[in-house]
Write an enzyme that holds these catalytic residues in place. Structure first.
Site, mmCIF file in Angstrom:
data_model
loop_
_atom_site.group_PDB
_atom_site.id
_atom_site.type_symbol
_atom_site.label_atom_id
_atom_site.label_comp_id
_atom_site.label_asym_id
_atom_site.label_seq_id
_atom_site.Cartn_x
_atom_site.Cartn_y
_atom_site.Cartn_z
ATOM 1 N N ARG A 66 1.938 -5.038 6.103
ATOM 2 C CA ARG A 66 1.179 -3.965 5.529
ATOM 3 C C ARG A 66 1.723 -2.559 5.474
ATOM 4 O O ARG A 66 2.283 -2.155 6.664
ATOM 5 C CB ARG A 66 -0.238 -3.722 5.897
ATOM 6 C CG ARG A 66 -1.232 -2.878 4.906
ATOM 7 C CD ARG A 66 -2.680 -2.756 5.250
ATOM 8 N NE ARG A 66 -3.125 -1.909 4.178
ATOM 9 C CZ ARG A 66 -4.328 -1.796 3.847
ATOM 10 N NH1 ARG A 66 -5.266 -2.912 4.263
ATOM 11 N NH2 ARG A 66 -5.020 -1.044 2.831
ATOM 12 N N HIS A 114 2.652 3.592 -9.223
ATOM 13 C CA HIS A 114 2.461 2.308 -9.155
ATOM 14 C C HIS A 114 3.730 1.622 -9.861
ATOM 15 O O HIS A 114 4.231 0.560 -9.564
ATOM 16 C CB HIS A 114 1.359 2.053 -10.138
ATOM 17 C CG HIS A 114 -0.020 2.324 -9.314
ATOM 18 N ND1 HIS A 114 -0.342 2.108 -7.996
ATOM 19 C CD2 HIS A 114 -1.061 2.904 -9.856
ATOM 20 C CE1 HIS A 114 -1.368 2.595 -7.842
ATOM 21 N NE2 HIS A 114 -2.162 3.055 -8.668
ATOM 22 N N LEU A 173 12.161 -19.893 -4.640
ATOM 23 C CA LEU A 173 10.975 -19.246 -4.102
ATOM 24 C C LEU A 173 9.598 -19.241 -4.872
ATOM 25 O O LEU A 173 10.143 -18.979 -6.054
ATOM 26 C CB LEU A 173 11.622 -17.884 -4.077
ATOM 27 C CG LEU A 173 10.532 -16.863 -3.690
ATOM 28 C CD1 LEU A 173 10.522 -16.636 -2.195
ATOM 29 C CD2 LEU A 173 11.128 -15.226 -4.002
ATOM 30 N N ARG A 193 -11.447 1.983 -9.204
ATOM 31 C CA ARG A 193 -10.656 3.114 -9.460
ATOM 32 C C ARG A 193 -11.125 3.770 -10.836
ATOM 33 O O ARG A 193 -11.534 2.904 -11.459
ATOM 34 C CB ARG A 193 -9.105 2.754 -9.476
ATOM 35 C CG ARG A 193 -8.991 2.250 -7.798
ATOM 36 C CD ARG A 193 -7.368 1.756 -7.903
ATOM 37 N NE ARG A 193 -6.735 1.674 -6.357
ATOM 38 C CZ ARG A 193 -6.021 1.235 -5.855
ATOM 39 N NH1 ARG A 193 -4.995 1.364 -6.936
ATOM 40 N NH2 ARG A 193 -5.565 0.898 -4.916
ATOM 41 N N SER A 246 -6.837 -5.859 -5.915
ATOM 42 C CA SER A 246 -8.002 -6.489 -5.033
ATOM 43 C C SER A 246 -9.199 -6.348 -6.091
ATOM 44 O O SER A 246 -9.229 -5.617 -6.885
ATOM 45 C CB SER A 246 -8.310 -5.744 -3.845
ATOM 46 O OG SER A 246 -8.977 -4.632 -4.098
ATOM 47 N N THR A 247 -10.246 -7.255 -5.344
ATOM 48 C CA THR A 247 -11.477 -7.239 -6.380
ATOM 49 C C THR A 247 -12.192 -5.871 -6.326
ATOM 50 O O THR A 247 -12.980 -5.374 -6.998
ATOM 51 C CB THR A 247 -12.457 -8.236 -5.853
ATOM 52 O OG1 THR A 247 -12.503 -8.111 -4.343
ATOM 53 C CG2 THR A 247 -12.135 -9.647 -6.352
ATOM 54 N N ASP A 285 0.798 -1.257 -0.087
ATOM 55 C CA ASP A 285 -0.076 0.141 -0.045
ATOM 56 C C ASP A 285 0.916 1.248 -0.067
ATOM 57 O O ASP A 285 2.138 1.432 0.410
ATOM 58 C CB ASP A 285 -0.776 0.112 0.959
ATOM 59 C CG ASP A 285 -2.190 0.775 0.934
ATOM 60 O OD1 ASP A 285 -2.204 1.227 0.022
ATOM 61 O OD2 ASP A 285 -3.150 0.885 2.061
HETATM 62 C C1 V0D Z 1 0.851 -1.814 -8.514
HETATM 63 C C2 V0D Z 1 2.695 -2.114 -5.980
HETATM 64 C C3 V0D Z 1 3.944 -6.435 -10.292
HETATM 65 C C4 V0D Z 1 0.995 -2.385 -6.095
HETATM 66 C C5 V0D Z 1 3.502 -2.904 -7.070
HETATM 67 C C6 V0D Z 1 -2.403 -5.501 -11.932
HETATM 68 C C7 V0D Z 1 0.293 -1.727 -7.165
HETATM 69 C C8 V0D Z 1 3.171 -2.510 -8.424
HETATM 70 C C9 V0D Z 1 2.872 -6.903 -10.787
HETATM 71 C C10 V0D Z 1 2.817 -8.404 -11.290
HETATM 72 C C11 V0D Z 1 1.258 -3.971 -9.488
HETATM 73 C C12 V0D Z 1 1.557 -8.980 -11.231
HETATM 74 C C13 V0D Z 1 1.615 -10.369 -11.587
HETATM 75 C C14 V0D Z 1 2.865 -10.917 -12.232
HETATM 76 C C15 V0D Z 1 3.821 -10.342 -12.254
HETATM 77 C C16 V0D Z 1 3.793 -8.741 -11.928
HETATM 78 C C17 V0D Z 1 1.775 -6.086 -10.371
HETATM 79 C C18 V0D Z 1 -0.463 -5.186 -10.400
HETATM 80 C C19 V0D Z 1 0.064 -4.117 -9.810
HETATM 81 C C20 V0D Z 1 -1.716 -5.436 -10.637
HETATM 82 F F1 V0D Z 1 2.619 -12.209 -12.866
HETATM 83 N N1 V0D Z 1 3.480 -5.211 -9.737
HETATM 84 N N2 V0D Z 1 2.317 -4.934 -9.965
HETATM 85 N N3 V0D Z 1 0.454 -6.287 -10.772
HETATM 86 N N4 V0D Z 1 1.791 -2.760 -8.820
#
Ligand code: V0D
Length: 263
Positions: A205, A54, A148, A88, A82-83, A37
């Site tokens: 968190r 992001h 991992l 947004r 999240s769902t 977060d």
């Molecule tokens: C944005 C912070 C990696 C949270 C981290 C679609 C919010 C960066 C992935 C990711 C997000 C997901 C699956 C995968 C490989 C990478 C990711 C989302 C958001 C949501 F197989 N960062 N990340 N997915 N953020």
């Protein structure tokens, strides 16, 4: 304060400084789950658009994956979407849904090289096809890795997960494959999307919010919780080590008395 709690294995002096606690390598949490977060707030503080936060948060995912692996953590679950996040603004959701492709386009070779296995929990049927394809490809490319486990919670909601588990068990009863009396906790655990994973030992968190937000409600029953004000893009190896040091201090046995008996 913290340093008083942190000691080396033999019980002698402790950390060099508060940022780099000495960890007991024999008490590393097997499964660490993180609610990532504070990306939007990180961007706002810098007068940047939320998507910049992001994007920066994605770099932290790489950094923390490497550190978790180095520390000997076996499973790292990251709450990525999240769902509820569908509420947004559409452009922000569209940007987020491109991040898995960008992340994997950049880091998949490194994950393969490091023997990391990519998995996911959540409703991937309802992700945009380009997002689902990228993740499926990564899961396939790493399916034989036994290092991992990097487990992304994507379009995940814990109540929906439990609801689906209940539905599948109810079906088994309706079709006389099992009797209602046979339903027990292990059957429910086994019907969740985390069935093959150990339960999280430590939940982190970031960003100062102190709630679960529908994350792994069943699985977190006995998990240690650690909350930090640090925003996810600012989270780093030292913060992860601090979280683990607190986990170790809580798990330490005092005078051979089990922690359940110390109160
Ligand atoms: C944005 C912070 C990696 C949270 C981290 C679609 C919010 C960066 C992935 C990711 C997000 C997901 C699956 C995968 C490989 C990478 C990711 C989302 C958001 C949501 F197989 N960062 N990340 N997915 N953020």
């Amino acid at each position: 304060m913290l340093d008083k709690l942190i000691r080396k294995k033999g019980g002698e002096a402790k950390a060099e400084n508060e940022d780099r606690p000495v960890l007991d390598e024999t008490v590393i949490p097997r499964h660490v789950a993180i609610i990532m977060d504070g990306n939007g707030r990180w961007a706002k503080k810098r007068s940047l658009p939320r998507i910049a936060g992001h994007h920066e948060g994605m770099k932290t995912v790489r950094k923390i994956t490497r550190e978790a692996d180095r520390l000997g953590i076996k499973v790292l679950t990251l709450y990525a979407f999240s769902t509820e996040n569908w509420k947004r603004p559409k452009p922000e959701v569209e940007f987020l849904m491109r991040l898995p492709e960008e992340f994997l386009g950049t880091y998949l070779p490194e994950l393969v090289e490091r023997n990391v296995r990519v998995r996911m929990i959540g409703d991937h049927e309802h992700l945009p096809p380009h997002t689902g394809r990228a993740i499926t490809r990564a899961m396939e490319a790493t399916a034989d890795n036994d290092g991992l486990i990097l487990n992304f919670a994507m379009n995940y909601g814990s109540r929906a997960e439990i609801t689906e588990a209940v539905r599948s068990i109810a079906k088994a009863v309706a079709e006389n494959r099992i009797g209602a009396d046979e339903i027990d906790e292990s059957m429910i655990t086994g019907a969740l999307m985390t069935a093959e994973l150990p339960e999280p030992d430590l939940l982190i968190r970031t960003s100062g919010e102190v709630r679960l937000s529908n994350f792994m409600l069943w699985q977190l029953a006995y998990t240690e919780f650690w909350f930090t004000d640090t925003l996810w893009p600012d989270f780093d190896e030292n913060r992860l080590q601090e979280a683990i040091a607190v986990y170790q201090a809580r798990n330490r046995r005092y005078g051979g008395v089990d922690k359940e008996d110390t109160d």
